[in-house]
Design an enzyme around this catalytic site. Structure first.
Site, PDB file in Angstrom:
ATOM      1  N   GLU A  29       4.711   5.813   6.266  1.00 22.12           N
ATOM      2  CA  GLU A  29       3.619   6.399   5.477  1.00 22.12           C
ATOM      3  C   GLU A  29       4.026   7.637   4.677  1.00 22.12           C
ATOM      4  O   GLU A  29       3.400   8.694   4.770  1.00 22.12           O
ATOM      5  CB  GLU A  29       2.415   6.697   6.377  1.00 22.12           C
ATOM      6  CG  GLU A  29       1.804   5.423   6.933  1.00 22.12           C
ATOM      7  CD  GLU A  29       0.420   5.596   7.538  1.00 22.12           C
ATOM      8  OE1 GLU A  29      -0.047   6.730   7.707  1.00 22.12           O
ATOM      9  OE2 GLU A  29      -0.202   4.553   7.845  1.00 22.12           O
TER      10      GLU A  29
ATOM     11  N   TYR B  14      -5.464  -0.263   7.375  1.00 21.75           N
ATOM     12  CA  TYR B  14      -6.623   0.008   8.236  1.00 21.75           C
ATOM     13  C   TYR B  14      -7.944  -0.253   7.536  1.00 21.75           C
ATOM     14  O   TYR B  14      -8.951  -0.518   8.186  1.00 21.75           O
ATOM     15  CB  TYR B  14      -6.604   1.468   8.721  1.00 21.75           C
ATOM     16  CG  TYR B  14      -5.519   1.730   9.744  1.00 21.75           C
ATOM     17  CD1 TYR B  14      -5.770   1.583  11.100  1.00 21.75           C
ATOM     18  CD2 TYR B  14      -4.238   2.080   9.350  1.00 21.75           C
ATOM     19  CE1 TYR B  14      -4.772   1.784  12.050  1.00 21.75           C
ATOM     20  CE2 TYR B  14      -3.227   2.288  10.282  1.00 21.75           C
ATOM     21  CZ  TYR B  14      -3.502   2.137  11.630  1.00 21.75           C
ATOM     22  OH  TYR B  14      -2.510   2.333  12.558  1.00 21.75           O
TER      23      TYR B  14
HETATM   24  C1  BG6 Z   1      -1.302   5.712  10.649  1.00 16.22           C
HETATM   25  C2  BG6 Z   1      -0.137   6.399  11.312  1.00 16.22           C
HETATM   26  O1  BG6 Z   1      -1.686   6.456   9.552  1.00 16.22           O
HETATM   27  O2  BG6 Z   1      -2.489   5.620  11.345  1.00 16.22           O
HETATM   28  C3  BG6 Z   1      -0.217   6.498  12.824  1.00 16.22           C
HETATM   29  O3  BG6 Z   1       1.075   5.802  10.926  1.00 16.22           O
HETATM   30  C4  BG6 Z   1      -1.641   6.830  13.207  1.00 16.22           C
HETATM   31  O4  BG6 Z   1       0.709   7.459  13.251  1.00 16.22           O
HETATM   32  C5  BG6 Z   1      -2.528   5.687  12.756  1.00 16.22           C
HETATM   33  O5  BG6 Z   1      -1.817   7.110  14.557  1.00 16.22           O
HETATM   34  C6  BG6 Z   1      -3.978   5.844  13.151  1.00 16.22           C
HETATM   35  O6  BG6 Z   1      -4.455   7.062  12.663  1.00 16.22           O
HETATM   36  P1  BG6 Z   1      -5.154   8.149  13.573  1.00 16.22           P
HETATM   37  O7  BG6 Z   1      -5.326   9.332  12.699  1.00 16.22           O
HETATM   38  O8  BG6 Z   1      -6.435   7.563  14.020  1.00 16.22           O
HETATM   39  O9  BG6 Z   1      -4.206   8.400  14.700  1.00 16.22           O
END
Ligand code: BG6
Length: 469
Positions: free
Chosen positions: A164, A293
């Site tokens: 990322e 996501y």
């Molecule tokens: C991604 C990252 O952005 O999302 C992870 O690569 C991260 O390291 C994951 O944990 C989920 O995001 P968050 O902020 O809920 O931990």
């Protein structure tokens, strides 16, 4: 498009799961490990990264659970400062041994290691010297990558360069406790990270040419709020600045023209040295990792001083940018309890767009849902919401495969509960529950959640059980 029949996932599909070093390992200062920038985070209400899920001490138990789950691949990261405590110079043999043991354990369990070199945890010593603002950090990264490639030659078949990078540039607060660098500095750092990745690609081709390497940015389809042509242009703007800037360099070896125009307009175009563009052009990725996501929805910028919203953004929460786009809500989608929009069809759209642009194999390196969870009275953890989320996303990945996308595998986030980047253990992601409190390390016992059993069946049936529930 509807298909008359559903095709199965390929036999070779890498059903996996993901984690990152600083979010699971703990042992932040043990056995010679140097600190990383993440060790500076000392939140009052949430867990820090000092103990995390204690994977450093319990990795054999964790790999046994991965084997029981049926994983074909495990995507994890190496902590750069566990191997090079100061980021460069002396190697920490105990740190290196930890990863030797972990990789051997995975291979013995029949699990393919998919290894990220750098996941948000820049060695603190390098950060204090100037971090990615300095070209010497590129040299340090190359030396670190070379040592990893030499050490794990023949054992690791898939490497990921940087996790990322686009999030580190667009949402830098989680990376830099204290002062966040200026926009100019960030884009100079971005250029240096591109060069570092290209050097790693070059090094791998020399050291272990049969092995594959790619980036792992956070990639999402961007939707226009309406069919107004100005909204469509705004969606294009943000998709280019957030996604294609990164993937065009990694996959095609050049700066996207619209992204370059944006950077020049804003006075952010990085300083380049002779040979930089050639290095990028000559060392492109073999495959593309992507973390997905959610999707984003935007409308036209008005350039009236109000395009940027006064709120905290994160990986999936956009704030807008003056003269470029406005962030909008997508009312058609539900959200997680932490406010991230849930969009399984958006995964199919994202995969199609990426494959259409690059024609490179794609590996989903992260996707999942974070929520508050606790152990129920029956001693189990019932995470039906995760089963619903993941099965919907798996089905869309299958549709994308049927659409012609060369999808290599799928590594949900996360194999086990770990420290989230912003909300500690309030926001759990794993198939395996880790019995610890926010500030109290608890028993650290591992408990298989309901999603563990569901994913086990999906893997065992090669995805066929997806049709049944
Ligand atoms: C991604 C990252 O952005 O999302 C992870 O690569 C991260 O390291 C994951 O944990 C989920 O995001 P968050 O902020 O809920 O931990």
């Amino acid at each position: 498009m509807f298909y008359s029949e559903t095709k199965p996932f390929p036999e070779s599909f890498l059903w996996g799961a993901s984690t990152s070093a600083y979010q699971v390992e703990g042992a932040w200062n043990q056995d010679g490990k140097g600190p990383s920038v993440q060790d500076l985070h000392k939140p009052e209400k949430f867990s820090d990264f000092s103990v995390a899920s204690d994977h450093y001490h319990r990795f054999r138990e964790d790999v046994a659970l991965m084997k029981e789950l049926g994983l074909k691949a495990y995507r994890f990261s190496i902590s750069w400062s566990r191997v090079f405590p100061k980021g460069a110079g002396d190697v920490n043999p105990q740190g290196l041994q930890f990863y030797r043991d972990l990789i051997d354990e995975l291979l013995a369990a029949g699990i393919e290691p998919v290894v990220t070199l750098y996941h948000f945890d820049l060695p603190l010593a390098l950060h204090e010297q100037g971090g990615w603002s300095l070209r010497s950090t590129i040299d340090a990264f190359e030396a670190y990558a070379r040592l990893m490639f030499e050490t794990f030659r023949g054992k690791v078949k898939y490497w990921l360069t940087i996790n990322e990078q686009n999030v580190m540039i667009n949402h830098p607060a989680a990376m830099y406790p204290g002062n966040v660098p200026s926009q100019n500095e960030l884009h100079q750092q971005n250029h240096h990270m591109f060069l570092a990745s290209a050097r790693a690609v070059k090094a791998l081709r020399e050291i272990d040419p049969a092995t594959k390497i790619g980036p792992a940015p956070n990639i999402i389809a961007v939707y226009p709020k309406t069919s107004l042509p100005e909204d469509v242009i705004a969606a294009d703007n943000w998709e280019v600045i957030r996604n294609w800037l990164y993937l065009d360099v990694a996959a095609k070896g050049y700066y996207n023209p619209l992204a370059a125009a944006y950077l020049k307009e804003k006075g952010l175009y990085p300083h380049m040295e002779e040979g930089d563009l050639e290095l990028l052009a000559e060392n492109t990725a073999d495959f593309l990792g992507l973390n997905y996501y959610s999707t984003a929805t935007v409308s036209a910028a008005k350039n009236d001083g109000h395009d940027r919203q006064p709120r905290n953004g994160d990986q999936q929460t956009m704030v807008g940018e003056e003269g470029v786009f406005r962030a909008e809500e997508n009312d058609a989608l539900k959200a997680t309890e932490f406010g991230w929009k849930i969009d399984p069809v958006g995964l199919r759209t994202t995969l199609r767009r990426v494959y259409d642009r690059y024609h490179l194999p794609v590996l989903i390196t992260e996707n999942g849902i974070g929520g508050r969870e606790e152990i129920a009275a029956d001693g189990q953890v019932h995470d039906q919401y995760r089963i619903t989320y993941l099965t919907a996303h798996f089905r869309q990945a299958q549709q994308a495969l049927m659409d012609g996308v060369d999808l290599m595998g799928y590594c949900p986030w996360a194999f086990m509960d770990l420290v989230s980047t912003h909300q500690g253990y309030q926001k759990r992601y794993g198939f395996v529950y880790v019995d610890r409190g926010e500030l109290d390390p608890g028993t650290m016992n591992r408990i298989r959640k309901d999603s563990f059993d569901c994913y086990h069946d999906i893997i065992k049936t090669g995805g066929c059980s997806l049709q049944e529930n």
